[in-house]
Design an enzyme around this catalytic site. Structure first.
Site, PDB file in Angstrom:
ATOM      1  CG  HIS A  57      -7.998   0.478  -5.576  1.00  0.00           C
ATOM      2  ND1 HIS A  57      -9.070   1.130  -4.993  1.00  0.00           N
ATOM      3  CD2 HIS A  57      -6.879   0.975  -4.969  1.00  0.00           C
ATOM      4  CE1 HIS A  57      -8.625   1.979  -4.082  1.00  0.00           C
ATOM      5  NE2 HIS A  57      -7.304   1.912  -4.036  1.00  0.00           N
ATOM      6  CG  ASP A  91      -2.174   0.783   1.036  1.00  0.00           C
ATOM      7  OD1 ASP A  91      -2.242   1.563   0.069  1.00  0.00           O
ATOM      8  OD2 ASP A  91      -3.108   0.616   1.838  1.00  0.00           O
TER       9      ASP A  91
END
Length: 338
Positions: free
Chosen positions: A221, A148
């Site tokens: 995403h 992330d």
């Protein structure tokens, strides 16, 4: 009021541990928050001085409604309550939150101790609405197994993406922070193939390399959270997302926290994720991740923390807006009509 544009510790390196606190402030207790702001630096030092290697920091943000209740004078130009996003299948809710604290350190216990001191200092003036203890996972991955924050800007690019400048000079050096808590269906996620997971995210799972345009789905995403203007400029935010979880409660999630000079950027990302781009082409991750909170705060510069704007007096706070004193359009004010 001149403002030193020195920001809070927003641009500091990412840490291994964090505590995220979302608070509401009781009506009439606004002065307790205003009094706390100049004291925050001292509280951080009181804990951090004993632990110089921990890198302890505390970032504080103020919501739109609390700002209006607490301070006289102008509001940061882009500050407003979090705008919920409701698509045909997915929903990003807006939830209560007046004050936000982002506490970071190498280990969790300094964050906990600082949070305890702040909570004690504020006493009955506040209620803790949400408390999340974040941690860094394997290889900086989230609980879904992907790294992330790969695309976070760095250096001057980070400052440009995050810090308010001449466009709102009274609040230069500040920033906006959007927060959301996402809960994951880990059983459902892990039941899918690695290829399906990679297509949902838009990256390869093993080496974190972004899929090429021919392979990356338009509803991944990565595709939907990439904002590119007509002139080719990519709009960026600074993420400090962290995994969190509770074995007892069976909750596993990601705490999304995004800093930006203009909240329009993360808001556009959410619109694309939850409504779709084009409409209906929604983020595949939302099949497995559910947003359960949503807030927006303004993070003042350090100078503004040390010298907050003037307090909003009760008389000013209670004075009705003349344009709305007799209805939204002022209809009903018969003075001078006859």
């Amino acid at each position: 009021m001149p403002v030193d544009p020195q920001p809070q510790a927003v641009l500091s390196p990412l840490t291994e541990s964090a505590v995220f606190l979302t608070l509401t402030v009781a009506e009439g207790a606004e002065q307790a928050v205003r009094d706390l702001l100049p004291e925050l630096g001292g509280l951080v030092r009181s804990v951090g001085f004993r632990l110089p290697d921990e890198g302890l920091t505390c970032i504080v943000g103020v919501g739109a409604e609390l700002w209006d209740r607490t301070f006289d004078g102008p509001r940061p130009a882009a500050l407003h309550p979090f705008r919920e996003v409701r698509g045909a299948r997915h929903h990003a809710p807006s939830t209560p939150g007046d004050l936000f604290l982002h506490l970071r350190a190498l280990r969790l216990f300094p964050c906990f101790e600082l949070a305890r001191l702040v909570r004690t200092r504020l006493g009955d003036a506040v209620e803790v609405i949400d408390e999340v203890h974040g941690f860094r996972y394997f290889d900086r991955r989230d609980l879904l197994g992907f790294v992330d924050g790969t695309e976070n800007p760095v250096g001057d690019d980070a400052a440009a993406a995050v810090l308010v400048g001449d466009e709102d000079p009274d609040f230069a050096g500040g920033t906006y922070v959007m927060t959301q808590k996402y809960l994951h269906d880990l059983d459902g996620w892990q039941a899918t193939s690695v290829e399906a997971r990679e297509h949902a995210v838009g990256r390869r799972m093993l080496d974190d390399v972004e899929l090429d345009d021919a392979t990356k789905p338009t509803d991944s995403h990565v595709a939907l959270t990439t904002i590119v203007e007509e002139d080719g400029t990519e709009r960026e935010i600074l993420r400090d997302n962290m995994p969190f979880g509770s074995i007892a409660d069976g909750e596993y999630g990601t705490y999304f926290i995004g800093y930006a000079a203009d909240p329009d950027v993360p808001e556009r990302m959410l619109q694309r994720m939850f409504v779709g781009e084009p409409e209906g082409n929604t983020d595949r991750l939302l099949e497995f991740s559910t947003a359960v909170t949503g807030n927006l705060f303004f993070v003042p510069s350090t100078a503004m923390l040390d010298d907050p704007p003037p307090a909003r007096t009760a008389a000013v706070a209670d004075e009705p807006d003349p344009a709305h004193a007799h209805g939204d359009l002022g209809i009903g004010d018969l003075r001078g009509t006859g």
